[in-house]
Design a protein around this motif. Structure first.
Motif, PDB file in Angstrom:
ATOM      1  N   THR A  10       0.906  -1.216   0.105  1.00 45.89           N
ATOM      2  CA  THR A  10      -0.030   0.057   0.082  1.00 45.89           C
ATOM      3  C   THR A  10       0.852   1.354   0.071  1.00 45.89           C
ATOM      4  OG1 THR A  10      -1.798  -1.293   1.084  1.00 45.89           O
ATOM      5  CG2 THR A  10      -1.930   1.425   1.239  1.00 45.89           C
ATOM      6  N   TYR A  11       0.392   2.091  -1.001  1.00 41.15           N
ATOM      7  CA  TYR A  11       1.129   3.213  -1.136  1.00 41.15           C
ATOM      8  C   TYR A  11       0.144   4.562  -0.635  1.00 41.15           C
ATOM      9  CZ  TYR A  11       4.585   1.187  -4.147  1.00 41.15           C
ATOM     10  OH  TYR A  11       5.582   0.387  -4.540  1.00 41.15           O
ATOM     11  N   ARG A  12       0.726   5.394   0.696  1.00 42.53           N
ATOM     12  CA  ARG A  12      -0.275   6.409   0.936  1.00 42.53           C
ATOM     13  C   ARG A  12       0.359   7.744   0.730  1.00 42.53           C
ATOM     14  NH1 ARG A  12      -0.801   2.356   4.983  1.00 42.53           N
ATOM     15  NH2 ARG A  12      -2.727   1.327   5.017  1.00 42.53           N
ATOM     16  N   TYR A  13      -0.326   8.638   0.349  1.00 41.67           N
ATOM     17  CA  TYR A  13       0.128  10.164   0.072  1.00 41.67           C
ATOM     18  C   TYR A  13      -0.473  11.311   0.890  1.00 41.67           C
ATOM     19  CZ  TYR A  13       1.335   7.283  -4.026  1.00 41.67           C
ATOM     20  OH  TYR A  13       1.933   6.252  -4.935  1.00 41.67           O
ATOM     21  N   PRO A  16      -3.411  14.407  -2.398  1.00 45.55           N
ATOM     22  CA  PRO A  16      -3.878  13.485  -3.439  1.00 45.55           C
ATOM     23  C   PRO A  16      -3.076  13.762  -4.935  1.00 45.55           C
ATOM     24  CG  PRO A  16      -5.501  14.651  -2.536  1.00 45.55           C
ATOM     25  CD  PRO A  16      -4.479  15.282  -1.881  1.00 45.55           C
ATOM     26  N   MET A  17      -2.683  12.709  -5.537  1.00 50.17           N
ATOM     27  CA  MET A  17      -1.820  12.760  -6.668  1.00 50.17           C
ATOM     28  C   MET A  17      -2.876  12.673  -7.722  1.00 50.17           C
ATOM     29  SD  MET A  17       1.221  12.634  -4.936  1.00 50.17           S
ATOM     30  CE  MET A  17       2.304  11.890  -5.891  1.00 50.17           C
ATOM     31  N   ARG A  18      -2.170  13.243  -8.942  1.00 48.25           N
ATOM     32  CA  ARG A  18      -3.129  13.288 -10.297  1.00 48.25           C
ATOM     33  C   ARG A  18      -3.269  11.988 -10.751  1.00 48.25           C
ATOM     34  NH1 ARG A  18       0.636  17.563 -10.932  1.00 48.25           N
ATOM     35  NH2 ARG A  18       1.797  16.373 -12.659  1.00 48.25           N
ATOM     36  N   SER A  19      -2.543  11.191 -10.772  1.00 46.84           N
ATOM     37  CA  SER A  19      -2.531   9.843 -11.431  1.00 46.84           C
ATOM     38  C   SER A  19      -1.353   8.812 -10.920  1.00 46.84           C
ATOM     39  CB  SER A  19      -2.716   9.935 -12.928  1.00 46.84           C
ATOM     40  OG  SER A  19      -1.449  10.368 -13.369  1.00 46.84           O
ATOM     41  N   ALA A  20      -1.356   7.514 -11.206  1.00 48.75           N
ATOM     42  CA  ALA A  20      -0.514   6.736 -11.096  1.00 48.75           C
ATOM     43  C   ALA A  20      -0.145   5.665 -11.806  1.00 48.75           C
ATOM     44  CB  ALA A  20      -0.407   6.133  -9.418  1.00 48.75           C
ATOM     45  N   VAL A  21       0.973   5.042 -12.305  1.00 48.75           N
ATOM     46  CA  VAL A  21       1.176   3.879 -13.079  1.00 48.75           C
ATOM     47  C   VAL A  21       1.983   3.156 -12.457  1.00 48.75           C
ATOM     48  CG1 VAL A  21       2.084   3.206 -15.413  1.00 48.75           C
ATOM     49  CG2 VAL A  21       0.986   5.502 -15.196  1.00 48.75           C
ATOM     50  N   GLN A  22       1.675   1.783 -12.505  1.00 52.39           N
ATOM     51  CA  GLN A  22       2.360   0.751 -11.894  1.00 52.39           C
ATOM     52  C   GLN A  22       2.777  -0.429 -12.863  1.00 52.39           C
ATOM     53  OE1 GLN A  22       3.491   0.516  -8.918  1.00 52.39           O
ATOM     54  NE2 GLN A  22       1.968   2.297  -7.793  1.00 52.39           N
ATOM     55  N   SER A  23       4.114  -0.889 -12.671  1.00 52.42           N
ATOM     56  CA  SER A  23       4.485  -2.041 -13.574  1.00 52.42           C
ATOM     57  C   SER A  23       5.043  -3.174 -12.558  1.00 52.42           C
ATOM     58  CB  SER A  23       5.899  -1.687 -14.392  1.00 52.42           C
ATOM     59  OG  SER A  23       6.268  -2.687 -15.188  1.00 52.42           O
ATOM     60  N   LEU A  24       4.033  -4.372 -12.876  1.00 51.12           N
ATOM     61  CA  LEU A  24       4.036  -5.472 -11.901  1.00 51.12           C
ATOM     62  C   LEU A  24       4.808  -6.668 -12.007  1.00 51.12           C
ATOM     63  CD1 LEU A  24       0.591  -4.994 -10.448  1.00 51.12           C
ATOM     64  CD2 LEU A  24       2.654  -3.916  -9.605  1.00 51.12           C
ATOM     65  N   ARG A  25       5.915  -6.966 -11.503  1.00 52.30           N
ATOM     66  CA  ARG A  25       6.747  -8.388 -11.707  1.00 52.30           C
ATOM     67  C   ARG A  25       6.208  -9.185 -10.649  1.00 52.30           C
ATOM     68  NH1 ARG A  25      11.337  -8.555 -14.851  1.00 52.30           N
ATOM     69  NH2 ARG A  25      11.721  -6.506 -14.614  1.00 52.30           N
ATOM     70  N   LEU A  26       4.852  -9.529 -10.621  1.00 57.00           N
ATOM     71  CA  LEU A  26       4.420 -10.268  -9.294  1.00 57.00           C
ATOM     72  C   LEU A  26       3.747 -11.552  -9.454  1.00 57.00           C
ATOM     73  CD1 LEU A  26       2.528  -7.284  -7.453  1.00 57.00           C
ATOM     74  CD2 LEU A  26       4.414  -8.862  -6.339  1.00 57.00           C
ATOM     75  N   PHE A  27       4.437 -12.173 -10.428  1.00 56.76           N
ATOM     76  CA  PHE A  27       3.911 -13.549 -10.931  1.00 56.76           C
ATOM     77  C   PHE A  27       4.737 -14.747 -10.749  1.00 56.76           C
ATOM     78  CE2 PHE A  27       1.802  -9.932 -12.989  1.00 56.76           C
ATOM     79  CZ  PHE A  27       0.326 -10.190 -12.783  1.00 56.76           C
ATOM     80  N   PRO A  28       4.290 -15.680 -10.200  1.00 57.69           N
ATOM     81  CA  PRO A  28       5.466 -16.762 -10.088  1.00 57.69           C
ATOM     82  C   PRO A  28       6.099 -17.161 -11.441  1.00 57.69           C
ATOM     83  CG  PRO A  28       3.412 -17.112  -8.747  1.00 57.69           C
ATOM     84  CD  PRO A  28       3.345 -16.179  -9.647  1.00 57.69           C
ATOM     85  N   SER A  29       7.381 -17.472 -11.285  1.00 57.60           N
ATOM     86  CA  SER A  29       8.182 -18.097 -12.674  1.00 57.60           C
ATOM     87  C   SER A  29       7.633 -19.467 -12.981  1.00 57.60           C
ATOM     88  CB  SER A  29       9.584 -18.208 -12.248  1.00 57.60           C
ATOM     89  OG  SER A  29      10.056 -16.875 -11.656  1.00 57.60           O
ATOM     90  N   ARG A  30       7.865 -19.588 -14.331  1.00 56.41           N
ATOM     91  CA  ARG A  30       7.391 -20.994 -14.864  1.00 56.41           C
ATOM     92  C   ARG A  30       8.519 -21.886 -15.045  1.00 56.41           C
ATOM     93  NH1 ARG A  30       3.049 -19.360 -19.614  1.00 56.41           N
ATOM     94  NH2 ARG A  30       5.060 -18.635 -20.521  1.00 56.41           N
ATOM     95  N   GLU A  71      -4.430   6.819  -2.050  1.00 58.13           N
ATOM     96  CA  GLU A  71      -3.981   5.511  -1.602  1.00 58.13           C
ATOM     97  C   GLU A  71      -3.928   4.596  -2.898  1.00 58.13           C
ATOM     98  OE1 GLU A  71      -5.002   3.970   2.260  1.00 58.13           O
ATOM     99  OE2 GLU A  71      -5.768   2.174   1.099  1.00 58.13           O
ATOM    100  N   VAL A  72      -2.696   3.687  -2.938  1.00 60.80           N
ATOM    101  CA  VAL A  72      -2.720   2.733  -3.866  1.00 60.80           C
ATOM    102  C   VAL A  72      -2.579   1.642  -3.381  1.00 60.80           C
ATOM    103  CG1 VAL A  72      -1.673   1.871  -6.200  1.00 60.80           C
ATOM    104  CG2 VAL A  72      -1.948   4.176  -5.931  1.00 60.80           C
ATOM    105  N   SER A  73      -3.409   0.433  -3.371  1.00 57.75           N
ATOM    106  CA  SER A  73      -3.137  -0.942  -2.808  1.00 57.75           C
ATOM    107  C   SER A  73      -3.013  -2.044  -3.863  1.00 57.75           C
ATOM    108  CB  SER A  73      -4.421  -1.116  -1.926  1.00 57.75           C
ATOM    109  OG  SER A  73      -4.402  -2.423  -1.397  1.00 57.75           O
ATOM    110  N   ILE A  74      -2.125  -2.607  -3.734  1.00 57.05           N
ATOM    111  CA  ILE A  74      -1.874  -3.876  -4.713  1.00 57.05           C
ATOM    112  C   ILE A  74      -2.008  -5.112  -3.845  1.00 57.05           C
ATOM    113  CG2 ILE A  74      -0.272  -4.872  -6.238  1.00 57.05           C
ATOM    114  CD1 ILE A  74       1.243  -1.906  -6.361  1.00 57.05           C
ATOM    115  N   ALA A  75      -2.772  -5.774  -4.312  1.00 56.77           N
ATOM    116  CA  ALA A  75      -2.972  -7.144  -3.373  1.00 56.77           C
ATOM    117  C   ALA A  75      -2.747  -8.445  -4.355  1.00 56.77           C
ATOM    118  CB  ALA A  75      -4.505  -7.186  -2.970  1.00 56.77           C
ATOM    119  N   VAL A  76      -2.140  -9.198  -3.789  1.00 59.52           N
ATOM    120  CA  VAL A  76      -1.633 -10.818  -4.516  1.00 59.52           C
ATOM    121  C   VAL A  76      -2.221 -11.852  -3.655  1.00 59.52           C
ATOM    122  CG1 VAL A  76       0.242 -11.974  -5.172  1.00 59.52           C
ATOM    123  CG2 VAL A  76       0.376  -9.539  -5.462  1.00 59.52           C
TER     124      VAL A  76
END
Length: 270
Positions: A10-13, A16-30, A71-76
């Motif tokens: 969770t990212y909290r500010y 307020p921010m105008r926008s957010a962009v995320q690049s996620l490498r949150l996936f199990p390797s094969r 706030e930006v919350s990333i849940a796996v």
């Protein structure tokens, strides 16, 4: 083993921010050592973008969040089955040539002390596999695992100089000493269920992989003095922690950011 994973970032500010962009490498390797039973990544209030698998074989997915953003919350959440391959990354498909991982970065810059540690560690080792084990052992002996001793900006050279660090520092140092003797090495991010002493590991983990000709990529966790086994879940890799980061992003605005991370792994079958 089969694990359930719950990982929330969770990212909290404070403004307020105008926008957010995320690049996620949150996936199990094969690869042959793990199988994804189920896996879901959600960004609260976000819009899922494109996804692709990069040259290193890692899946990357983009998300965007329209403002105002406080706030930006990333849940796996998911379940992964693992088996022990003695650290060998068998069956992993990738396109990047191992020699690409001979490059230094700021975090893995090789100073005189790291170069000396590398050469002293492999003295007497008669093949690349023995050298790889000796390098990881040398780093583990030279840098004591000490939670809180360093921060995200600490380099391998700095951790060695102070003689203590965390798993990120051990992984950076293994990469540095391996590259110092001409062996390709890379930083790996993932999860660890428990240490050898049985103590639960409540955070994301990092280790290194060294390329051994005739075998392939082999993982080395110098912080725990072992090769990754069935307790480990591999996510992705890169030249260093910055490149292999599970989450990269940017938020547009003047607010100050606060980060909170919780990771829970539970073994549901052995």
């Amino acid at each position: 083993m089969i694990f359930t994973v719950n990982h929330v970032t969770t990212y909290r500010y404070d403004a307020p921010m105008r926008s957010a962009v995320q690049s996620l490498r949150l996936f199990p390797s094969r690869f042959d050592g793990q199988r994804t039973v189920s896996w879901e990544v959600k960004v609260e209030g976000g819009t899922r973008g494109g996804s692709f698998r990069d040259g290193a074989g890692d899946k990357i997915e983009g998300w965007s969040i329209r403002g105002p953003v406080s706030e930006v919350s990333i849940a796996v959440t998911g379940q992964v089955e693992t088996i022990d391959l003695a650290g060998v990354l068998r069956g992993h498909r990738e396109l990047v040539h191992p020699f690409a991982y001979l490059r230094e970065t700021t975090a893995t810059w090789i100073d005189d002390a790291l170069d000396l540690l590398a050469r002293e560690s492999i003295a007497g080792a008669n093949d690349d596999l023995a050298r790889a084990h000796a390098l990881a052992r040398g780093v583990g002996e030279a840098i004591s695992y000490t939670p809180g001793a360093t921060d995200a900006r600490t380099t391998a050279a700095e951790a060695l100089a102070q003689g203590e660090g965390v798993c990120q520092d051990h992984a950076h140092a293994v990469c540095a000493v391996a590259r110092a003797v001409g062996m390709p090495a890379r930083y790996v991010s993932g999860y660890l269920y428990a240490r050898d002493d049985g103590e639960l590991h409540d955070a994301s983990h990092a280790w290194a992989e060294i390329w051994v000709e005739g075998i392939g990529w082999i993982g080395f966790d110098a912080a725990n003095e072992c090769c990754p086994d069935a307790r480990y879940i591999r996510l992705g890799s890169g030249l260093d922690a910055r490149e292999a980061a599970p989450i990269k992003g940017i938020a547009l605005g003047a607010g100050e950011e606060e980060l909170d991370v919780t990771v829970a792994l539970e073994a549901v079958q052995q």
